[in-house]
Design a protein around this motif. Structure first.
Motif, PDB file in Angstrom:
ATOM      1  N   ARG A   1       9.913   4.865  -7.759  1.00  0.00           N
ATOM      2  CA  ARG A   1       9.125   6.039  -8.161  1.00  0.00           C
ATOM      3  C   ARG A   1       9.125   6.195  -9.673  1.00  0.00           C
ATOM      4  NH1 ARG A   1      11.710   8.255  -3.691  1.00  0.00           N
ATOM      5  NH2 ARG A   1      13.020   9.672  -4.892  1.00  0.00           N
TER       6      ARG A   1
ATOM      7  N   ASP B   1       7.037  -2.996  -1.274  1.00  0.00           N
ATOM      8  CA  ASP B   1       7.977  -3.327  -0.204  1.00  0.00           C
ATOM      9  C   ASP B   1       9.247  -3.822  -0.890  1.00  0.00           C
ATOM     10  OD1 ASP B   1       6.408  -2.765   2.061  1.00  0.00           O
ATOM     11  OD2 ASP B   1       5.395  -4.701   1.909  1.00  0.00           O
TER      12      ASP B   1
ATOM     13  N   ALA C   1       4.120   1.289  -5.845  1.00  0.00           N
ATOM     14  CA  ALA C   1       4.313   1.205  -4.399  1.00  0.00           C
ATOM     15  C   ALA C   1       4.692  -0.228  -4.068  1.00  0.00           C
ATOM     16  CB  ALA C   1       3.037   1.603  -3.661  1.00  0.00           C
TER      17      ALA C   1
ATOM     18  N   ARG D   1      13.840   7.956   1.031  1.00  0.00           N
ATOM     19  CA  ARG D   1      13.544   8.206  -0.378  1.00  0.00           C
ATOM     20  C   ARG D   1      14.798   8.514  -1.196  1.00  0.00           C
ATOM     21  NH1 ARG D   1       8.391   9.773  -1.909  1.00  0.00           N
ATOM     22  NH2 ARG D   1       9.220  11.431  -3.234  1.00  0.00           N
TER      23      ARG D   1
ATOM     24  N   SER E   1       8.191   1.028   0.918  1.00  0.00           N
ATOM     25  CA  SER E   1       9.088   0.875   2.063  1.00  0.00           C
ATOM     26  C   SER E   1      10.353   0.166   1.607  1.00  0.00           C
ATOM     27  CB  SER E   1       8.423   0.084   3.190  1.00  0.00           C
ATOM     28  OG  SER E   1       8.184  -1.257   2.793  1.00  0.00           O
TER      29      SER E   1
ATOM     30  N   GLU F   1       0.827  -1.204   0.000  1.00  0.00           N
ATOM     31  CA  GLU F   1       0.000   0.000   0.000  1.00  0.00           C
ATOM     32  C   GLU F   1       0.867   1.261   0.000  1.00  0.00           C
ATOM     33  OE1 GLU F   1      -3.308   0.210  -0.236  1.00  0.00           O
ATOM     34  OE2 GLU F   1      -3.377  -1.976  -0.465  1.00  0.00           O
ATOM     35  N   GLU F   2       1.966   1.195   0.745  1.00  0.00           N
ATOM     36  CA  GLU F   2       2.892   2.317   0.836  1.00  0.00           C
ATOM     37  C   GLU F   2       4.304   1.809   0.561  1.00  0.00           C
ATOM     38  OE1 GLU F   2       2.160   5.464   1.313  1.00  0.00           O
ATOM     39  OE2 GLU F   2      -0.003   5.127   1.614  1.00  0.00           O
TER      40      GLU F   2
END
Length: 280
Positions: A75, A82, A80, A66, A51, A48-49
């Motif tokens: 990016r 892991d 997105a 980042r 990492s 979802e995010e």
């Protein structure tokens, strides 16, 4: 959850000729690039995010924010994920570790999502070595890294890679370069029928960044002197902007013996015997 893992091999510049400097400040290069049997491993899975976690023997000090190139690669792919990075290569070592990690991330995310791979122009925003690292095969790299010509069929090379454990900053090395317009390699390159012929030809080529790298980190000279006297060493050179140097040997046994001697004499140095996979 599906996880895709991709090997991120060390990039070794057998030659590195600095042939000019563009108006935007970037340097034009002409380099014969091969890849080693040692490297990092990148694993990706959907999330979802975004990492990043880092493990492995060379994980200390590697950023997980980042600013890490693998996060920038994610990016670029607009995914997105892991990401787990297992570090085996030293940082700022002239082995393209960060670029190879970024290329492996791009490759892994493309496989995970079915997206096409970005073109060389887009990859250059991650670093000059990323296009050649994405191919992971012997190549001639020219321009600022965008001109990559595969060179299949080069003989396999047995090498010892040595890094004294001190990072060498690429920007500092280029700033110390005395001459920015040097002759390129011949075009076309010769056809090499044997390992001995390749090593003999390499002896007449250069890494134009060796002198400024030694000025920045004089211990590189000690690495050269130590490698040169190992039994069976046929050629020594620095990779990239340093400070990893390599010695070339006639066979795996001789390279392994040299690595063992160096590890015993210099336990604080990073020393690895490996094959430079010029045959792929």
């Amino acid at each position: 959850m599906t996880t895709i893992e991709v090997f991120a091999p060390a990039k070794v510049n057998l030659t590195l000729h600095v042939t000019g400097q563009r108006a935007d400040g970037y340097h034009a290069l002409d380099s014969l690039v091969v890849f080693a049997g040692i490297g990092d491993i990148v694993g990706v899975s959907r999330a979802e995010e975004p990492s990043l976690t880092v493990g492995g023997p060379m994980a200390a000090g590697v950023p997980t924010d980042r600013g890490n190139l693998v996060m920038k690669a994610a990016r670029l792919m607009d995914v997105a994920a892991d990401i787990h990075l297992e570090k085996h290569l030293p940082a700022a070592a002239g082995l393209g570790g960060g670029s190879s990690d970024a290329a492996a991330t791009v490759s892994a995310l493309a496989r995970l999502t079915g997206q096409p791979l970005p073109d060389a122009g887009d990859l250059l925003c991650l670093g000059a070595d990323v296009p050649v690292c994405l191919q992971q095969s012997t190549a001639r790299m020219r321009g600022v890294g965008e001109d990559v010509t595969p060179l299949p069929g080069l003989p396999e090379l047995h090498a010892v890679l040595v890094n004294p454990g001190l990072p060498v900053m690429t920007q500092q090395v280029f700033a110390g370069l005395a001459d920015r317009t040097n002759p390129p390699m011949p075009d076309p390159l010769p056809e090499f029928t044997s390992t001995a012929a390749l090593i003999e030809w390499l002896a007449g080529m250069r890494n134009d960044l060796e002198a400024p790298a030694i000025a920045a980190q004089p211990v590189i000279n000690q690495v050269f002197d130590t490698l040169k006297v190992t039994p069976g060493c046929l050629l020594t050179r620095m990779s990239g902007s340093g400070g990893t140097c390599f010695g070339l040997y006639g066979d795996a046994e001789t390279a392994s013996s040299a690595a063992g001697r160096l590890q015993e004499a210099y336990p604080s140095w990073w020393v690895v015997a490996t094959v430079l996979n010029a045959a792929n």
